[in-house]
Write an enzyme that holds these catalytic residues in place. Sequence first.
Site, short mmCIF file in Angstrom:
data_model
loop_
_atom_site.label_atom_id
_atom_site.label_comp_id
_atom_site.label_asym_id
_atom_site.label_seq_id
_atom_site.Cartn_x
_atom_site.Cartn_y
_atom_site.Cartn_z
N HIS A 117 -0.78 -5.85 2.56
CA HIS A 117 -1.99 -6.66 2.64
C HIS A 117 -1.72 -8.02 2.02
O HIS A 117 -1.18 -8.10 0.90
CB HIS A 117 -3.15 -5.98 1.91
N GLU A 160 0.83 -1.20 0.00
CA GLU A 160 0.00 0.00 0.00
C GLU A 160 0.87 1.25 0.00
O GLU A 160 1.71 1.43 0.87
CB GLU A 160 -0.93 -0.01 1.22
N CYS A 166 -6.81 -1.49 9.24
CA CYS A 166 -5.47 -1.58 8.65
C CYS A 166 -4.99 -0.21 8.17
O CYS A 166 -3.88 0.22 8.49
CB CYS A 166 -5.45 -2.56 7.47
#
Length: 203
Positions: A143, A62, A124
């Site tokens: 992730h 991410e 998250c």
Amino acid sequence: MKPRELSKLGLNSGMEVELRILQLPVDYREVKQRVTRIWEDLQPQLAVHVGLDASAKAILLERRAKNRGYRDADVRGFRPARGECLPGGPEVVASGVIARAASQRAAPEGVAVAVSGDAGRYVCEYTYYLSLHHGNGRAALIHVPPLSHWLPASVLGKALQVIIQDMLEEMRKPELKAWFAENSTSVIPAQGGQLGDCLFREN
């Protein structure tokens, strides 16, 4: 995802780093307190957060975290006020260590790795935003898909090992050190399933 596989493997590199692995609950309020303590007390060189994405078909790195849009309740039924992570904080905070090179390097056993710009607006991403803010961009969120016959815990552990080694190597580059200096943010005191977190400090 429980991080025990990475704990057993270690980093298997020549880098002199201390690896600490913690678990955080899927709880907005608890995460806010604990992430602040991590950065204030442990002062890691890098924090890597690992979360489960049940719909993912690849390991996702991410790139950034957003401050608003947290409307889904956590395991205790709590939702952040106004859907905000940090009132008055920047709308978006980018990671300094999610490099495209990391996604292009083949992970062990042919596991696919991709870069993502949408971390899901749940605990998250909330955790990630706080960590990026407190750590001046020295954080990453990975992730991972659910464990399966094609992605057993041993293979996922090896893939995370490779990815994190790449991140630590990136952090040593002069251009990345310059990026951290230019994109630093102030540290703000905390107010008011599980995630795995790996913390690294140079020995």
